[in-house]
Design a protein around this motif. Structure first.
Motif, PDB file in Angstrom:
ATOM      1  N   UNK B   6       0.868  -1.171   0.000  1.00  0.00           N
ATOM      2  CA  UNK B   6       0.000   0.000   0.000  1.00  0.00           C
ATOM      3  C   UNK B   6       0.906   1.223   0.000  1.00  0.00           C
ATOM      4  N   UNK B  48      -8.324  -1.862   0.999  1.00  0.00           N
ATOM      5  CA  UNK B  48      -8.095  -2.595   2.250  1.00  0.00           C
ATOM      6  C   UNK B  48      -6.656  -2.419   2.740  1.00  0.00           C
ATOM      7  N   UNK B  49      -6.362  -1.279   3.327  1.00  0.00           N
ATOM      8  CA  UNK B  49      -5.002  -1.074   3.829  1.00  0.00           C
ATOM      9  C   UNK B  49      -4.744  -1.919   5.076  1.00  0.00           C
ATOM     10  N   UNK B  50      -3.497  -1.983   5.487  1.00  0.00           N
ATOM     11  CA  UNK B  50      -3.100  -2.795   6.631  1.00  0.00           C
ATOM     12  C   UNK B  50      -3.899  -2.409   7.876  1.00  0.00           C
ATOM     13  N   UNK B  51      -4.080  -1.127   8.077  1.00  0.00           N
ATOM     14  CA  UNK B  51      -4.795  -0.658   9.268  1.00  0.00           C
ATOM     15  C   UNK B  51      -6.200  -1.260   9.341  1.00  0.00           C
ATOM     16  N   UNK B  53      -7.215  -4.058   7.689  1.00  0.00           N
ATOM     17  CA  UNK B  53      -7.134  -5.522   7.810  1.00  0.00           C
ATOM     18  C   UNK B  53      -6.827  -5.946   9.246  1.00  0.00           C
ATOM     19  N   UNK B  54      -6.033  -5.153   9.961  1.00  0.00           N
ATOM     20  CA  UNK B  54      -5.754  -5.472  11.366  1.00  0.00           C
ATOM     21  C   UNK B  54      -7.051  -5.384  12.179  1.00  0.00           C
ATOM     22  N   UNK B  55      -7.849  -4.358  11.904  1.00  0.00           N
ATOM     23  CA  UNK B  55      -9.118  -4.230  12.639  1.00  0.00           C
ATOM     24  C   UNK B  55     -10.037  -5.410  12.351  1.00  0.00           C
ATOM     25  N   UNK B  68      -5.001 -11.290   5.177  1.00  0.00           N
ATOM     26  CA  UNK B  68      -4.234 -10.837   4.016  1.00  0.00           C
ATOM     27  C   UNK B  68      -4.208 -11.899   2.922  1.00  0.00           C
ATOM     28  N   UNK B  79      -5.504  -3.393  -2.431  1.00  0.00           N
ATOM     29  CA  UNK B  79      -4.693  -2.938  -1.302  1.00  0.00           C
ATOM     30  C   UNK B  79      -4.397  -1.448  -1.420  1.00  0.00           C
TER      31      UNK B  79
END
Lengths: 587, 164
Positions: B6, B48-51, B53-55, B68, B79
């Protein structure tokens, strides 16, 4: 047990109803090759190496996952089966970087063995030149996806056995590869460095980071006094690396080999396992009295410690502050031993031989320096790396004589030995704590309730009229379950032993690698643990507090008792919460 | 390796986060919840950024790696956010045999942006698409809704310059 009758290669077999074709074939001595399958770890029928013909079936069947049924007729070696397996192998090999001669897994590779068994001498399919795809960001492991066959054993063990799940298949089709989320490096995730993934990898895609060169360099340096300490479990696994029986006790040969490699001191970490029991026992009795920070949770397993710090930081106050036996060994070398031998601690080079890859992380943790500025342990090697060092020196290991550890740091007890198996630390602690509290010798030293292969074990003992509730867990998914029970109030304990690897150190991530063809039918843990308990049974000393060397250590440098000022300074450490998503701003 | 997947910083709002939490709460505990949650998350954030996906991982009690794995498997998930100007390169069979791969490579080089990503200024995003049904014009690209056909790699610079 319900059984069914079937025929395999025209041989009648009666097999349990729940058996797979693979398991049924084994009952009549027929070996079906596997590659992605590993018992209790991974059963997904993906690689197609285990295909067999079943009469009446439209296509070939994956024997590793297909259940037997009444009247079934199976053929494991027909022309169609062999052709299919060879095709599959060639396709896998066409996408595998075949640098066998310079691969750490040369001669211990499941893919290499299959290619040889099936007489693959040419690969008809070609892909682009394969280049190494090295990911070596963490202290303990190297991944090279150019040797990965996508069997997913590593993914399965990380998720199911360890409930860590920091690796998985990313992207799709030909691009599929195993790595961390967002293809981040492993050291940017909450990997616990247990190394279980390495021990299940069929090829050289996952290997420990080899630190043997640092040890050779120290051995060649005339200024360095190089000492080695061997963990309890190594003596029952090292022989496997030299094709000896699983469960052989090779303590004497191992000592001989280390001496011949050129170590200046060959010592037993069992001694500091006893020391751990003294410190941890004192800590436990203190907490039991005050009622604070119970249950006390053991701290010998660095994979477990990292798991706790990353996933369950609320339990950090419960952790014993004792360093692990390895770190206590290093600490005593650079303090007590240095003084005794009249050496500058800076000239002492300490090597730990460990069943464990997480030990490579542990030695570089903060607050692991009894002498400020010097690491307690300079290098931690796995059993596999030690085997490599022995091979390089040209010794024929099975023929070495049996020798004794150097007496300066070589008197140990059965209590130290059983640290190698899940439940061993608990049992050693119970032997000592009970006798110290009651002042009476125990009638039986065997605490059978905490032995055995179950993932979670629990037992109660009466200590001076008070009931002490103990629990033992091994394998991080079991540790997680036990912690969740404690957290929810569903269970309550006074003392808990946690080991990151299923079965404890005997099944550690640094132990000799056995292929699926062995692991599918032999329990490594049971065989190795049996030898540990056998050795304990025959030891003249079986209780940590009776170890004369431990008594001497306390008398000479630690004010005569556990928990003293020096003991605290040298033998205890601290922990801190570590982020589950180290790179994230919102984790 | 830093997250190269991303390329733009995350700028999610509290309101978006609330909507995501509602979605997760609605699906939590159901089997197969990850797909619909990711679909709705993408509808909320556009990608769908990392932030995010973590949530989702924390909310559903599964690992980020698993989330992921799904997000990178299906082409419907992105992404990266879409750019102000979307560049779609058809990689259907007809376009592919007519050299669409080279066209895509030229576009990636010109914009400094891989397929599936967005330029750091958020202006252009590049995607490789399946057949868009204009095989007669192969190879075809669509820039900001405009169709360009029968291309050779040297045409790329002039076309993109119109949108700079």
């Amino acid at each position: 047990m319900d059984t069914v009758k079937l025929k395999i290669n025209n041989i009648e077999v009666e097999a349990p109803k729940t058996a797979t074709i693979l398991e049924a074939a084994r009952l009549v001595g027929i070996e079906i090759p596997t590659l992605c399958y590993m018992r209790n770890i991974n059963a997904i029928g993906a690689c197609r190496i285990c295909v067999v013909e079943v009469k009446g079936a439209r296509s070939l069947i994956a024997a590793c996952v297909y259940p037997v049924s009444e009247g079934m007729e199976v053929f494991t070696n027909t022309g169609a089966v062999i052709r299919a397996r060879k095709n599959t192998l060639e396709l896998i090999l066409s996408n595998h970087r075949m640098d066998c001669l310079t691969c750490l897994r040369n001669q211990n590779c499941e893919l290499q063995k299959l290619a040889s068994d099936f007489g693959i001498q040419e690969v008809r399919f070609h892909t682009d030149n394969m280049h190494p795809q090295i990911e070596d960001s963490s202290l303990h492991l190297v991944r090279d996806n150019s040797k990965c066959i996508l069997c997913r054993r590593c993914v399965a063990v990380c998720k199911n056995s360890q409930s860590v799940a920091v690796i998985g298949p990313n992207d799709r089709g030909f691009e599929t590869h195993i790595s961390c989320a967002f293809d981040r490096n492993l050291d940017e995730t909450a990997c616990v460095s247990c190394g279980q993934c390495i021990t299940v990898c069929p090829t050289g895609a996952l290997t420990e980071k080899d630190d043997t060169e640092h040890v050779w360099a120290a051995l060649a340096d005339p200024k360095k006094h190089v000492v080695v300490g061997v963990a309890p479990s190594i003596r029952v696994t090292l022989g496997e690396a030299f094709k000896m029986h699983i469960g052989s006790n090779v303590q004497g040969k191992m000592v001989a080999a280390l001496r011949r490699i050129g170590f200046d001191g060959v010592f037993d970490v069992d001694v500091t396992a006893d020391l751990t029991i003294m410190e941890e026992g004192a800590e436990f009795l203190k907490r039991l009295e005050s009622g604070h920070d119970l249950p006390l949770i053991t701290s010998c397993s660095p994979g477990w410690i990292r798991f706790c710090e990353q996933y369950y930081p609320e339990f950090i106050p419960n952790l014993s502050t004792c360093k692990s036996p390895q770190q206590m060994f290093g600490a005593m070398m650079k303090t007590y031993y240095a003084k005794k031998m009249n050496l500058d601690p800076a000239d002492i080079f300490t090597v730990g031989i460990m069943p464990c890859t997480a030990k490579k992380f542990e030695i570089r943790r903060e607050d692991q320096q009894a002498v400020p500025g010097l690491y307690d342990i300079d290098v931690a090697l796995t059993t596999r790396e030690l085997a490599r060092m022995i091979s390089r020196t040209g010794m024929y290991f099975p023929h070495l004589p049996d020798e004794e550890f150097d007496p300066a740091f070589g008197i140990s007890t059965g209590a130290g030995v059983i640290f190698g198996a899940s439940g061993g630390v608990m049992e050693a602690a119970l032997r000592t704590v009970t006798e110290l509290v009651t002042g009476q010798p125990l009638s039986s030293l065997d605490f059978m309730e905490v032995r055995g292969m179950e993932g979670i074990k629990a037992a109660s003992f009466v200590l001076n009229g008070r009931t002490v509730r103990a629990a033992v867990a091994s394998g991080l998914s079991n540790c997680r379950r036990l912690l969740d029970r404690i957290k929810s109030g569903e269970a309550s304990y006074d003392i808990v032993e946690m080991m990151a690897c299923p079965g404890g150190c005997i099944n550690g991530g640094g132990q000799p690698i056995q292929p699926a063809v062995v692991r599918n039918f032999v329990s490594l843990r049971e065989r190795r643990a049996a030898t540990i308990y056998e050795q304990d049974k025959h030891m003249p000393l079986r209780k940590s507090h009776e170890n004369p060397l431990v008594k001497r250590l306390y008398d000479e440098v630690m004010d005569g008792k556990p928990g003293s000022h020096n003991a605290h300074k040298w033998l205890h450490t601290t922990y801190r919460a570590r982020p589950k998503y180290p790179t994230s701003t919102n984790g | 390796m830093p997250n190269t997947k991303t390329v733009v910083p995350f700028t999610g709002t509290a309101e978006q986060e609330q909507r995501l939490m509602d979605v997760i709460a609605r699906h939590k505990g159901q089997s197969g919840a990850t797909m619909p949650v990711l679909q709705e998350a993408q509808a909320i954030y556009g990608y769908l950024p990392e932030e995010v996906q973590i949530k989702v991982a924390e909310g559903l009690g599964i690992s980020l790696s698993e989330v992921y794995g799904i997000a990178s498997f299906y082409t419907q998930f992105s992404l990266n956010p879409k750019g102000q100007i979307e560049v779609n390169v058809c990689l259907g069979t007809a376009c592919y045999v007519k050299g669409a791969g080279e066209i895509l490579a030229r576009i990636e080089r010109k914009l400094g942006c891989k397929a599936g990503a967005v330029t750091p200024d958020g202006k252009f995003s590049v995607d490789a698409t399946r057949c868009i049904g204009a095989c007669g014009l192969a190879p075809v690209i669509v820039v900001d809704g405009d169709v360009y056909g029968r291309l050779v790699p040297d045409d790329v610079d002039a076309i993109l310059d119109k949108y700079l």
